[in-house]
Design a protein around this motif. Structure first.
Motif, PDB file in Angstrom:
ATOM      1  N   TYR A  30       0.861  -1.181   0.000  1.00 56.14           N
ATOM      2  CA  TYR A  30       0.000   0.000   0.000  1.00 56.14           C
ATOM      3  C   TYR A  30       0.894   1.227   0.000  1.00 56.14           C
TER       4      TYR A  30
ATOM      5  N   TRP B 223       4.346   4.363  -6.278  1.00 60.52           N
ATOM      6  CA  TRP B 223       3.615   4.396  -7.547  1.00 60.52           C
ATOM      7  C   TRP B 223       4.432   3.880  -8.720  1.00 60.52           C
TER       8      TRP B 223
ATOM      9  N   PHE C 221       3.322   0.414  -8.824  1.00 52.94           N
ATOM     10  CA  PHE C 221       1.870   0.244  -8.989  1.00 52.94           C
ATOM     11  C   PHE C 221       1.454   0.494 -10.437  1.00 52.94           C
TER      12      PHE C 221
ATOM     13  N   ASN D 275      -4.211  -1.079 -13.414  1.00 51.34           N
ATOM     14  CA  ASN D 275      -4.324  -1.453 -12.009  1.00 51.34           C
ATOM     15  C   ASN D 275      -5.582  -0.844 -11.430  1.00 51.34           C
ATOM     16  N   LYS D 276      -5.948  -1.279 -10.239  1.00 51.94           N
ATOM     17  CA  LYS D 276      -7.080  -0.714  -9.505  1.00 51.94           C
ATOM     18  C   LYS D 276      -6.640  -0.479  -8.070  1.00 51.94           C
ATOM     19  N   PHE D 277      -7.214   0.554  -7.458  1.00 49.49           N
ATOM     20  CA  PHE D 277      -6.810   0.940  -6.106  1.00 49.49           C
ATOM     21  C   PHE D 277      -8.025   1.254  -5.252  1.00 49.49           C
TER      22      PHE D 277
ATOM     23  N   ASP E  29      -8.630   3.771 -10.910  1.00 47.88           N
ATOM     24  CA  ASP E  29      -7.692   2.978 -11.704  1.00 47.88           C
ATOM     25  C   ASP E  29      -6.575   3.865 -12.257  1.00 47.88           C
TER      26      ASP E  29
ATOM     27  N   CYS F 141      -3.552   4.188  -0.360  1.00 49.27           N
ATOM     28  CA  CYS F 141      -3.986   3.502  -1.580  1.00 49.27           C
ATOM     29  C   CYS F 141      -3.569   2.038  -1.548  1.00 49.27           C
TER      30      CYS F 141
ATOM     31  N   PRO G  47      -3.568  -1.386  -3.718  1.00 52.80           N
ATOM     32  CA  PRO G  47      -3.711  -1.835  -5.104  1.00 52.80           C
ATOM     33  C   PRO G  47      -4.195  -3.276  -5.215  1.00 52.80           C
TER      34      PRO G  47
ATOM     35  N   TRP H  49       0.803  -5.260  -7.832  1.00 53.98           N
ATOM     36  CA  TRP H  49       2.034  -4.475  -7.911  1.00 53.98           C
ATOM     37  C   TRP H  49       2.943  -5.175  -8.904  1.00 53.98           C
TER      38      TRP H  49
END
Length: 463
Positions: A76, A186, A189, A197-199, A216, A233, A235, A238
């Motif tokens: 995270y 990031w 990510f 990706n989605k968070f 996203d 955040c 995810p 990763w």
């Protein structure tokens, strides 16, 4: 005799006038229904934590990227902190590049001048030398040492991404290494624009109350809360960059090789499969988390805990409830990720759209306290907006009011930089973009409220 402390909770989010009226209505301080309070073992005098909360699985890991962590996620990160938002965010790609180029050129001139000045005064510090003209640059504690080291910067247009700056407010964002104050995780990510990706973004700690939103894209620190820990955040994945001779499970379009890892821990997957069977996937758990974090009873029961720490989550004892939360989480994610494409709310009446003037300056309500009608511009009005739509609140205000606030032409007082949201509509060749976004958000809000109201009831004391 030891001192005693008495307390009366006057209520949250009240104006000065409302607070004074409540006090004056009691006529005398002696009439207030004070209660004697004592601290718990955590030192909480008020808003005391619930002991049950501490028995559940923490959402965050103690050691990031370690699969041995007994947490929901192993990865995270904070939201992005630029420390120069006006320079690196904008609704227009061209204006963004122009602003970034301008400030980088000024920074580079500062480097050249500083190095020359040091030839005359070797002990000169960058902090005392730097020019603080806010129309040219915004310094930060990460940029000043680079000036001290004489490190110049080049603009990298490939580093322009889409980012969510505030709830449901997308911006072009310059993620250049030197001009982003805190990149956090990031880089693993979203390593490049070809990777998806989605968070789950949520409030770090906030007296304003807990907030959660899925995205996203890159997420700014202020999406769910800027102060006291900011936006955190979590995810779905990763990505690990690997050398060419290692082989690859995932190749990006630019030839860089990556292994995609799931960010949900093996620990919680094993726990869930023990309870619910081997059909449970890490993706199910990801959406379960999103579903349960929308639960009204969870957020109300543990509001004091959520003001002081990140969520801890139970695996509900009922198999059907687990999948009900996961299914609701998927539906909410579909709405919140694809909010721009949701059809307008059928109840809302739009007048004046036939004039084909969709430029917005600042939306407003027809009258203070009356939210059933929004004046979009001097030609377009939206009316018959369901009151229920305003019940969907993110980061302290309704999603609709975030659209109204953010989609307005603004000028930064310090730099003089203009951010015009109509540029986004123009660049995407969608003249109605902002109007359609507002209409979609009304429907997203109504549907979100319906999904949240239908979430399973849970006796948290028994979980």
């Amino acid at each position: 005799m030891s001192a005693q402390i008495f307390y009366y909770d006057i209520g949250d989010y009240l104006s000065r006038e409302q607070k004074l009226k409540i006090i004056s209505d009691f006529k005398s301080m002696a009439n207030l229904p004070f209660v004697n309070i004592t601290p718990n073992e955590h030192g909480d005098w008020i808003s005391q934590r619930n002991d049950k909360f501490s028995t559940w699985i923490p959402i965050e890991s103690d050691e990031k990227l370690n699969q041995l962590n007994q947490s929901c996620f192993i990865a995270y990160s904070n939201g992005i902190v630029s420390s120069r938002d006006q320079w690196v965010y904008n609704s227009s790609t061209n204006v963004l590049i122009e602003n970034v180029t301008k400030t980088i050129n000024f920074y580079n001139s500062q480097v050249s001048d500083f190095l020359k000045a040091k030839e005359m005064k070797s002990e000169l510090s960058a902090d005392e030398f730097k020019n603080n003209d806010s129309t040219k640059i915004s310094w930060s504690s990460s940029l000043v040492p680079k000036l001290q080291a004489g490190k110049k910067c080049t603009i990298e247009e490939k580093e322009v991404y889409t980012s969510i700056y505030r709830p449901f407010f997308k911006q072009h964002y310059y993620f250049g290494e030197m001009f982003t104050h805190r990149r956090a995780l990031w880089d693993i990510f979203i390593p490049n624009k070809n990777i998806k990706n989605k968070f789950i973004t949520l409030t770090g700690k906030s007296a304003r109350g807990f907030s959660v939103l899925m995205t996203d894209t890159f997420a700014d620190m202020g999406v769910n809360n800027f102060m006291n820990g900011g936006t955190q955040c979590f995810p779905l994945y990763w990505y690990e960059e690997i050398k060419a001779d290692q082989g690859s499970l995932f190749d990006s379009a630019d030839g860089t090789k990556y292994i995609k890892h799931e960010a949900i821990s093996d620990f919680i997957l094993d726990r869930a499969r023990t309870k619910y069977g081997n059909k449970v996937s890490k993706e199910d758990i990801f959406y379960y988390v999103y579903g349960i974090l929308h639960s009204k009873s969870y957020r109300e029961t543990f509001s004091a805990d959520l003001k002081k720490m990140l969520p801890r989550l139970p695996l509900v004892s009922d198999y059907q409830k687990f999948f009900a939360f996961a299914d609701a989480g998927r539906k909410l994610a579909e709405l919140h990720l694809n909010y721009e494409d949701i059809a307008p709310c059928s109840d809302v009446v739009v007048t004046g759209a036939d004039k084909n003037d969709f430029v917005v300056t600042q939306m407003k309500f027809v009258k203070k306290g009356e939210k059933h009608t929004i004046i979009y511009n001097d030609k377009i009005t939206l009316s018959n907006i369901p009151q229920k739509a305003y019940d969907y609140v993110v980061n302290g205000k309704s999603a609709i009011e975030w659209i109204m606030e953010r989609y307005a032409i603004t000028t930064d007082k310090k730099s003089g930089i203009v951010n015009n949201p109509n540029d986004w509509a123009k660049e995407h060749e969608k003249p109605r973009y902002i109007l359609d976004l507002l209409l979609s958000m009304i429907n997203v809000s109504v549907q979100t409220v319906d999904i949240v109201n239908a979430l399973p009831e849970v006796d948290w004391d028994k979980e």
